[in-house]
Design a protein around this motif. Structure first.
Motif, short mmCIF file in Angstrom:
data_model
loop_
_atom_site.label_atom_id
_atom_site.label_comp_id
_atom_site.label_asym_id
_atom_site.label_seq_id
_atom_site.Cartn_x
_atom_site.Cartn_y
_atom_site.Cartn_z
N VAL B 72 0.85 -1.21 0.00
CA VAL B 72 0.00 0.00 0.00
C VAL B 72 0.88 1.26 0.00
CG1 VAL B 72 -1.63 1.33 1.42
CG2 VAL B 72 -2.03 -1.12 1.02
N GLN B 76 1.22 3.98 -3.28
CA GLN B 76 0.99 5.44 -3.16
C GLN B 76 2.21 6.22 -3.64
OE1 GLN B 76 -1.20 6.74 0.62
NE2 GLN B 76 -0.55 4.66 1.14
N THR B 89 -5.95 6.66 -0.36
CA THR B 89 -6.35 5.29 -0.02
C THR B 89 -7.76 5.30 0.57
OG1 THR B 89 -5.45 5.46 2.21
CG2 THR B 89 -3.97 4.58 0.52
N PHE B 260 -6.37 -1.67 2.34
CA PHE B 260 -6.71 -0.44 1.62
C PHE B 260 -6.84 -0.68 0.12
CE2 PHE B 260 -4.54 0.68 5.48
CZ PHE B 260 -5.30 1.72 5.99
N ASN B 261 -7.83 0.00 -0.48
CA ASN B 261 -7.79 0.23 -1.92
C ASN B 261 -6.90 1.46 -2.12
OD1 ASN B 261 -9.69 -1.82 -2.55
ND2 ASN B 261 -11.39 -0.43 -2.09
N VAL B 262 -5.98 1.39 -3.05
CA VAL B 262 -5.10 2.53 -3.32
C VAL B 262 -5.52 3.12 -4.67
CG1 VAL B 262 -2.74 3.36 -3.55
CG2 VAL B 262 -3.24 1.42 -2.05
#
Lengths: 468, 468
Positions: B72, B76, B89, B260-262
């Motif tokens: 994650v 990013q 995120t 998390f979705n990033v």
């Protein structure tokens, strides 16, 4: 229009050669029998069922283990079932070793696990493992030349790639790192050795194998890395930060113990004391089922002898199948065989071993006097239709066979195509599915020609040069 | 002499088609830009360096693990470095699980070790392991139909082979055993499940993957066997004696935790609120480095957006790269995304996901109104030279994309050649060396055409049928 004429001339020359060879070497009737044996092998040989049986019913059989014991029992029973005249074992002494666990992981700068395996007879880490920086070497020579201060306390990482070749000729240069790397690392005070696997695949298997451990004062853990993991370390090092690796390894050196060469004979009708040895090795490494290395070889030589034993009469000389023990850990069975039979070696007319997987045979080498080349030429008449070409006169006789050659025993080698052999060699992936039954039939067809004619020929090859 | 004339006619027809399509759909200037982007992608795209970076610097990243956290952070940073306008995120909740050890061996009649791995979220054996007879089933349906007395106390062995296909269509039938097998085994009182790996290789890797565990009252250990090991059990069973297997497995179910979705955006210049989503999943299974599944997809969609962000002006609409979390354990990131954004789904013009390895793209499917096919036809003019043919209008949008499709979001799918994909899928062997940089360039070239033109087109696709 020149070509047909040349062909005709060539044909004529070949025919004359055959006639001249027949006069001095092999009888036409024996060649005819060999041809029948060859064609029978191509149609119906059972070699695949033998390697299937060995891998399913025994599986891994590293020298000195329970699997090895089971393999010895299996081989005796199988040769009895196949109609050999005599089946017996000869004890050998082997160094024993128990493989425990081998874990490795990068701890910094990019933590992730690595796929490794201990090289044979490798040492353990301290309880709880050890962590050290890795230092990369292009090959074992670079490690040998490095100042000790560059290596001391670190993990030496030998990152030599093996070249793919039909002959397997890339093996020697790459395997030098395996045989000599740990000793070099230990002598320079390294914490451990990490070796890019000696193999041609790009699968996540580490390739085990033997190394030189005798006389190393403070042996250090020695691990093979799979090719993708070696790539990973290489890529991390390129990023310029120190790469720390944690190793946790446990193995155990055990007391020496017994293993066995397993021997089966088809006894000669005229000269039973004269022997043609066809061999393979019964032991394997412990992570695969030893299908290619050397279940296939065991199957080929067993089936070769079975086909000959099915003939209405026994061959002139004795055909002796020797399934060597403990090849993987230093040709132990062959060396002890030669020592134990030092006085009988003169009766061994020829030796040949099948130990290079299960690929098609493409080349026929000999190590015989030049005056006897006519015999090889006659064999070639039956081998050529199998896609086999004549090679040189420097046959090694195979790994175990080479121990006999070193004593002057004549040898022949039927070279298998080893293009893919080192994709699987000494990995868990050496399993039955890698063996092509059709290739095995071709192998047996070639072996039965060579073996039968060697038992039948007039005269013998005497002793040969032991030079390479 | 007919052929050139026909070609001329064909060319004329194509030209007319282009003119008619241009009138209703895509502007010629956008098509020209897309062509430049495509050719730039073929020459110089950096997708390979992105997947190299992810696999080397992060490696395994199963949802809810430390590797996932690092992934994650990596994603990013990478999207910021690549010049995205916004990077953020969105938290998701994931079920967590720790993989421990998984050992299996045949204890009788032919003792030898087996290569296995726990299926995702699988249970442990009692301390010290369990030993039981195996009972073979052709597939999960056979297990479901079997009387409980046949299974009770035994190890159910599902021995279904997966068919190889470019489309991967053999996956569904074989994966049914993985998703439903453990539940079926547990309900019939089996001691454990052994599953022939869902894969097309014959390497000694077991393929892990998710199974249905929710609501199973007494879950039993569930292990995938490598294909050669499944062959071995099959061969032992054919010999007619009961086959006993010992399993020793330890895993741990952990408390739920965050992942998390990033998300990275290239914000639209005219209609920033309208969004084209191109996705991939950031998580991987834990035994490989997730190069094919789905590092390649991550790299392709990141690079697609980077190329578009390099243009002198932003596209009309927003291009949103969503790197979904926790795909492997049940499309968790996609499901929570759709739930969290229920009110914004209408603003999603189209969704597409890259999650089928790194093979060449060969087919372009859509799920758009038939009245808008001219747009797809125009895209095809630029895709066809890449070796891509027009498929059907039943695009799934990819695994995560399908969650959007179920809500009526239009979708496109660029199908990769998956002939080899299931050789590596969910194994330790899913590593960078399996990714061909040239194939990735072709992928990005196709993705950049589709993505750019979707952001630029006049009008939109409305909502679409959610039927299969």
């Amino acid at each position: 229009m020149l070509k047909p004429l040349m062909n005709f001339t060539g044909g004529l020359a070949a025919a004359l050669l055959v006639m001249s060879a027949q006069a001095t070497a092999l009888k036409q009737e024996d060649i005819s029998v060999a041809e029948v044996l060859r064609d029978r092998a191509l149609e119906s040989s059972d070699a695949y069922s033998h390697v299937e049986s060995l891998t399913v019913e025994v599986g891994p059989r590293r020298a000195g283990t329970k699997g090895d014991e089971r393999a010895v029992a299996w081989a005796q029973q199988k040769m009895k079932d196949l109609g050999f005249d005599r089946v017996y074992t000869e004890q050998i002494d082997v160094k024993r070793w128990a493989r425990g666990h081998a874990h490795a992981e990068v701890t910094a700068p990019f933590p992730q696990p690595l796929v490794v395996t201990s090289l044979g007879y490798g040492a353990s880490t301290p309880e709880g493992g050890l962590t050290a920086e890795i230092v990369e070497f292009a090959d074992v020579d670079a490690l040998l030349k490095a100042p000790a201060r560059k290596v001391k306390g670190k993990i030496a990482f030998i990152n030599k790639r093996m070249e793919r070749a039909r002959t397997g000729e890339g093996y020697g240069p790459a395997a030098a790192g395996r045989s000599k790397g740990m000793r070099a690392a230990a002598e320079k005070g390294a914490a451990a050795l990490l070796l890019r696997s000696v193999g041609t695949d790009s699968d996540r298997f580490a390739h085990t194998g033997m190394m030189s451990v005798d006389g190393v004062e403070n042996p250090v853990p020695a691990l093979a890395l799979s090719a993708p993991d070696a790539n990973l370390l290489e890529a991390m090092l390129k990023r310029g930060k120190p790469v720390q690796v944690k190793l946790n390894v446990h193995n155990e050196a055990l007391a020496d113990g017994p293993s066995f060469n397993v021997i089966g004979e088809v006894v000669g009708r005229e000269k039973p004391e004269e022997v043609v040895i066809i061999g393979a090795h019964l032991d394997s490494w412990d992570e695969g089922t030893g299908a290619l290395d050397d279940g296939a070889g065991v199957a080929v030589v067993m089936e070769t002898a079975r086909l000959i034993a099915e003939l209405p009469q026994r061959p002139r000389r004795t055909l002796r199948v020797v399934l060597f023990g403990a090849e993987e850990i230093g040709l132990v069975g062959a060396k002890q065989y030669v020592d134990a039979h030092a006085n009988d070696l003169e009766k061994i007319i020829m030796v040949s071993e099948s130990d290079f997987g299960a690929g098609k045979i493409w080349r026929f080498d000999t190590r015989i006097p030049e005056s006897k080349f006519a015999i090889a030429d006659q064999m070639m008449q039956l081998l050529a239709p199998l896609g086999i070409k004549r090679g040189d006169n420097k046959a090694s006789g195979g790994p175990d066979g080479s121990v006999f050659v070193a004593q002057g025993v004549p040898a022949m080698t039927l070279h298998q195509d080893g293009t893919d052999y080192f994709d699987y060699h000494h990995t868990p992936n050496d399993t039955l599915d890698k063996v092509d039954p059709e290739n095995l039939k071709q192998n047996v067809a070639a072996w039965v020609v060579m073996s039968f004619l060697a038992t039948e020929m007039d005269g013998d090859f005497g002793r040969v040069s032991t030079e390479h």
